[in-house]
Design a protein around this motif. Structure first.
Motif, PDB file in Angstrom:
ATOM      1  N   ALA A   1      44.009  46.566  49.473  1.00 40.93           N
ATOM      2  CA  ALA A   1      43.431  46.980  48.192  1.00 40.93           C
ATOM      3  C   ALA A   1      42.890  48.408  48.275  1.00 40.93           C
ATOM      4  O   ALA A   1      43.100  49.211  47.359  1.00 40.93           O
ATOM      5  CB  ALA A   1      42.324  46.015  47.785  1.00 40.93           C
TER       6      ALA A   1
ATOM      7  N   VAL B   1      43.133  49.223  44.311  1.00 45.92           N
ATOM      8  CA  VAL B   1      42.890  48.052  43.455  1.00 45.92           C
ATOM      9  C   VAL B   1      41.803  47.200  44.120  1.00 45.92           C
ATOM     10  O   VAL B   1      41.337  47.517  45.207  1.00 45.92           O
ATOM     11  CB  VAL B   1      44.182  47.212  43.243  1.00 45.92           C
ATOM     12  N   THR B   2      41.425  46.120  43.481  1.00 46.20           N
ATOM     13  CA  THR B   2      40.412  45.234  44.064  1.00 46.20           C
ATOM     14  C   THR B   2      41.073  44.200  44.975  1.00 46.20           C
ATOM     15  O   THR B   2      42.251  43.841  44.774  1.00 46.20           O
ATOM     16  CB  THR B   2      39.625  44.490  42.967  1.00 46.20           C
TER      17      THR B   2
ATOM     18  N   SER C   1      50.154  48.464  39.365  1.00 47.10           N
ATOM     19  CA  SER C   1      49.580  48.024  40.637  1.00 47.10           C
ATOM     20  C   SER C   1      50.435  46.957  41.313  1.00 47.10           C
ATOM     21  O   SER C   1      50.631  46.971  42.529  1.00 47.10           O
ATOM     22  CB  SER C   1      48.171  47.484  40.422  1.00 47.10           C
ATOM     23  N   GLU C   2      50.957  46.031  40.540  1.00 44.07           N
ATOM     24  CA  GLU C   2      51.787  44.970  41.113  1.00 44.07           C
ATOM     25  C   GLU C   2      53.062  45.554  41.733  1.00 44.07           C
ATOM     26  O   GLU C   2      53.494  45.121  42.797  1.00 44.07           O
ATOM     27  CB  GLU C   2      52.132  43.929  40.041  1.00 44.07           C
TER      28      GLU C   2
ATOM     29  N   GLN D   1      38.440  54.476  50.779  1.00 40.77           N
ATOM     30  CA  GLN D   1      39.714  54.817  50.159  1.00 40.77           C
ATOM     31  C   GLN D   1      40.659  55.138  51.313  1.00 40.77           C
ATOM     32  O   GLN D   1      40.540  56.188  51.955  1.00 40.77           O
ATOM     33  CB  GLN D   1      39.553  56.016  49.231  1.00 40.77           C
TER      34      GLN D   1
ATOM     35  N   ARG E   1      53.376  48.590  42.977  1.00 38.49           N
ATOM     36  CA  ARG E   1      52.975  49.305  44.189  1.00 38.49           C
ATOM     37  C   ARG E   1      52.746  48.328  45.340  1.00 38.49           C
ATOM     38  O   ARG E   1      53.128  48.584  46.474  1.00 38.49           O
ATOM     39  CB  ARG E   1      51.714  50.146  43.942  1.00 38.49           C
ATOM     40  N   TYR E   2      52.151  47.180  45.038  1.00 42.00           N
ATOM     41  CA  TYR E   2      51.913  46.167  46.061  1.00 42.00           C
ATOM     42  C   TYR E   2      53.240  45.620  46.593  1.00 42.00           C
ATOM     43  O   TYR E   2      53.458  45.542  47.800  1.00 42.00           O
ATOM     44  CB  TYR E   2      51.053  45.023  45.514  1.00 42.00           C
TER      45      TYR E   2
ATOM     46  N   PHE F   1      42.492  41.367  43.016  1.00 43.06           N
ATOM     47  CA  PHE F   1      43.798  41.648  42.428  1.00 43.06           C
ATOM     48  C   PHE F   1      44.908  41.329  43.437  1.00 43.06           C
ATOM     49  O   PHE F   1      45.908  40.706  43.091  1.00 43.06           O
ATOM     50  CB  PHE F   1      43.874  43.117  41.997  1.00 43.06           C
ATOM     51  N   ILE F   2      44.695  41.711  44.686  1.00 47.07           N
ATOM     52  CA  ILE F   2      45.679  41.417  45.740  1.00 47.07           C
ATOM     53  C   ILE F   2      45.825  39.907  45.905  1.00 47.07           C
ATOM     54  O   ILE F   2      46.943  39.392  46.011  1.00 47.07           O
ATOM     55  CB  ILE F   2      45.283  42.079  47.080  1.00 47.07           C
TER      56      ILE F   2
ATOM     57  N   ASN G   1      51.466  56.236  42.586  1.00 44.22           N
ATOM     58  CA  ASN G   1      50.119  55.921  42.109  1.00 44.22           C
ATOM     59  C   ASN G   1      49.905  56.367  40.667  1.00 44.22           C
ATOM     60  O   ASN G   1      49.139  55.749  39.937  1.00 44.22           O
ATOM     61  CB  ASN G   1      49.061  56.550  43.008  1.00 44.22           C
TER      62      ASN G   1
END
Length: 193
Positions: free
Chosen positions: A172, A177-178, A148-149, A68, A151-152, A181-182, A143
């Motif tokens: 990730a 996230v995984t 998630s998208e 993490q 945040r990316y 996903f990225i 967070n």
């Protein structure tokens, strides 16, 4: 080696050449190879570091051996485990070089001595600490409240100088996230172009 540190300090405070030189002389230079650890979980963090060149990841390993990533550190950024450094307790973090890197390290005792002698430096570090707390607070809120998208996409916008230096796995681990996903998000962005 201290020229980038001197330039960085002068961006935030007004300080005499003599005091600046004395402060910079309190740092020790260290060179690390890619994948080398600056700090391992369980050890007490005895330093604050100013990154001269390269890139570091500051991370925690969970009970399933997953990383993490708390934050990254690149040129002109400060890195440490502040909890371990201040409270003299075993670190819960690891600090590892992602690239061949150079760093300037100041020990706790030297830092405290400098604070007593140079209030300008204490003011500098207070300002830097406040900036770090603000960034941390914003990250926590993001967070908790953003997809998630989002945040990316914001990570890419906010840290373009880092994003291209990292793998999908590292990004990730930072975003929670995984890696798959990225990869999907990256494909989606490329297809929109």
């Amino acid at each position: 080696m201290t020229e980038s540190l001197k330039k960085h300090i002068r961006e935030y405070i007004d300080i005499s050449d003599e005091k600046l030189e004395k402060y910079c002389n309190a740092f020790q230079y260290r060179k690390l190879k890619k994948k080398e650890f600056l700090l391992k979980e369980g050890n007490i963090c005895e330093f604050e570091g100013f990154v001269v060149s390269g890139c570091f990841k500051i991370f925690h390993t969970d009970r399933n051996a997953g990383e993490q990533i708390v934050y990254f550190g690149i040129e002109n950024w400060w890195i440490s485990d502040i909890d371990s450094f201040i409270n003299k307790i075993p670190s819960k973090l690891n600090i590892q070089a992602l690239e061949d890197s150079e760093i300037l390290l100041i020990a706790r005792e030297d830092k405290e001595k400098i604070y007593d002698e140079m209030p300008e430096i204490e003011r500098l570090m207070r300002v830097k600490f406040q900036m770090w707390i603000i960034a941390l607070q914003r990250r926590i809120i993001d967070n908790l409240s953003k997809l998630s998208e989002e945040r990316y996409t914001e990570f890419l916008q906010d840290y373009p100088q880092i994003a291209h230096r990292l793998s999908n796995i590292q990004i990730a681990a930072y975003l929670g996230v995984t890696p798959e996903f990225i990869s999907r998000i990256r494909r989606k962005i490329v297809n929109k172009s």
